[in-house]
Design a protein around this motif. Structure first.
Motif: not given
Length: 121
Positions: A90-103, A37-47
């Motif tokens: 932007x600032x870029x973020x890594x994200x993850x779910x638990x096992x067997x959870x959707x995106x 994901x990423x977020x630029x200043x003044x903007x919403x987070x974007x997948x």
């Protein structure tokens, strides 16, 4: 939750490339969804991109499709970014779910601290 640490950000000129990395501490991805994901200043987070390790099928935002590639190997998630544009800054973020959870929210519940990407013209 999974501890995630991003790296690889930096400053680059438009048209250049960067490769972001995300390391899961003491954890091997298996049946998880991983994403960027990423977020630029003044903007919403974007997948930006997601990938479920069960299917191996990536999904991309329209704004990056054809330029960015997400991949995963063991405890690592990568984002190869080519043909970078100023709008990719932007600032870029890594994200993850638990096992067997959707995106999808709220299942992407582990987050890194982010790595800054700055693209200049």
């Amino acid at each position: 939750q999974i501890e995630l640490v991003e790296s690889g950000g930096g400053s680059v000129q438009a048209g250049g490339s960067l490769r972001l990395s995300c390391a899961a501490s003491g954890y091997t991805f298996n049946a998880n969804c991983v994403g960027w994901f990423r977020q630029a200043p003044g903007k919403e987070r974007e997948r930006v991109a997601t990938l479920h390790t069960l299917t191996g099928v990536p999904n991309y935002a329209d704004s990056v499709r054809g330029r960015f590639t997400i991949s995963q190997d063991k405890n690592m998630v990568y984002l190869q970014m080519n043909s970078l544009k100023v709008d990719d800054t932007a600032m870029y973020y890594c994200a993850a779910s638990s096992r067997y959870r959707p995106c999808s929210d709220p299942w992407l519940n582990s987050w890194g601290q982010g790595t800054q990407v700055t693209v200049s013209s």
